[in-house]
Design an enzyme around this catalytic site. Structure first.
Site, PDB file in Angstrom:
ATOM      1  N   HIS A   1      -0.628  -1.831  -3.962  1.00 19.74           N
ATOM      2  CA  HIS A   1      -0.768  -1.357  -2.586  1.00 19.74           C
ATOM      3  C   HIS A   1      -1.854  -0.287  -2.520  1.00 19.74           C
ATOM      4  CE1 HIS A   1       1.852   1.659  -4.425  1.00 19.74           C
ATOM      5  NE2 HIS A   1       1.370   2.503  -3.530  1.00 19.74           N
TER       6      HIS A   1
ATOM      7  N   HIS B   1      -7.289   3.859  -2.954  1.00 25.17           N
ATOM      8  CA  HIS B   1      -7.368   3.206  -4.257  1.00 25.17           C
ATOM      9  C   HIS B   1      -6.122   2.337  -4.461  1.00 25.17           C
ATOM     10  CE1 HIS B   1      -4.833   6.742  -5.001  1.00 25.17           C
ATOM     11  NE2 HIS B   1      -4.237   5.974  -5.901  1.00 25.17           N
TER      12      HIS B   1
END
Length: 202
Positions: free
Chosen positions: A120, A37
């Protein structure tokens, strides 16, 4: 109480591509692909009323879908590497969504985020891995390329795992659509279910 954070899900096709990189780095604890995620706003452990207020504020966000592309691998921690991640190419849509999530957190009475936002996707946790081993791994994977994908929704995750890396549970999902109606009864019902799960009564 569960640990909460809002995030963008990673499409299965892209997650499967990253699973091909899960070798060649001894000591890495690889994240399961279903738990990949991109965190938008970390909330942490909060009481049920705050969870409900944040959930309701997220439901007020209205913006169109946008394109996103992951961009190469890197690591956090410098000489003491602690995580391997896929970076994200700059995206005005992502910036707008992240700011909207920050506003929702403030509306729920939460303090400002203390860390700079660095988008990220964490691929592995590292412990006791030598910096030169990480550098060699990153050099071998320097040509990794991932196609763009459309972000059409974001979600609210919960986790009761204090170590990190999942498993994560989707507590609510929010579609990106200019025409979204914040008074949609289906969404309001979902919020009531969530509030009850956190021990809050209307």
């Amino acid at each position: 109480m569960p640990r909460l954070f809002s995030a963008i899900e990673i499409p299965r096709s892209i997650a499967e591509r990253f699973t091909m990189l899960r070798s060649g780095l001894s000591g890495a604890r690889w994240i399961d692909p279903e738990n990949y995620h991109l965190t938008l706003r970390f909330i942490g452990d909060v009481d049920g009323a705050t969870a409900r207020d944040f959930t309701n504020a997220l439901g007020e966000i209205a913006m169109p879908p946008f394109e996103l592309q992951l961009n190469g691998l890197d690591s956090f921690g410098g000489n003491k590497p602690r995580a391997l991640f896929a970076g994200v190419k700059p995206s005005p849509g992502l910036d707008s969504l992240r700011r909207a999530n920050d506003r929702a957190a403030r509306e729920a009475g939460l303090p400002p985020e203390g860390r700079n936002f660095k988008p990220h996707v964490t691929l592995a946790r590292l412990r006791g891995v030598r910096p030169d081993a990480v550098a060699a791994y990153l050099e071998r994977q320097a040509d990794v390329a991932v196609e763009r994908f459309t972000v059409s929704r974001f979600v609210l995750y919960s986790s009761r795992n204090s170590v990190g890396g999942g498993p994560y549970v989707i507590e609510a999902a929010y579609e990106l659509d200019d025409a979204y109606d914040a008074d949609d009864t289906g969404h309001r019902a979902y919020d009531r279910d969530l509030a009850e799960a956190f021990g809050v009564k209307d």
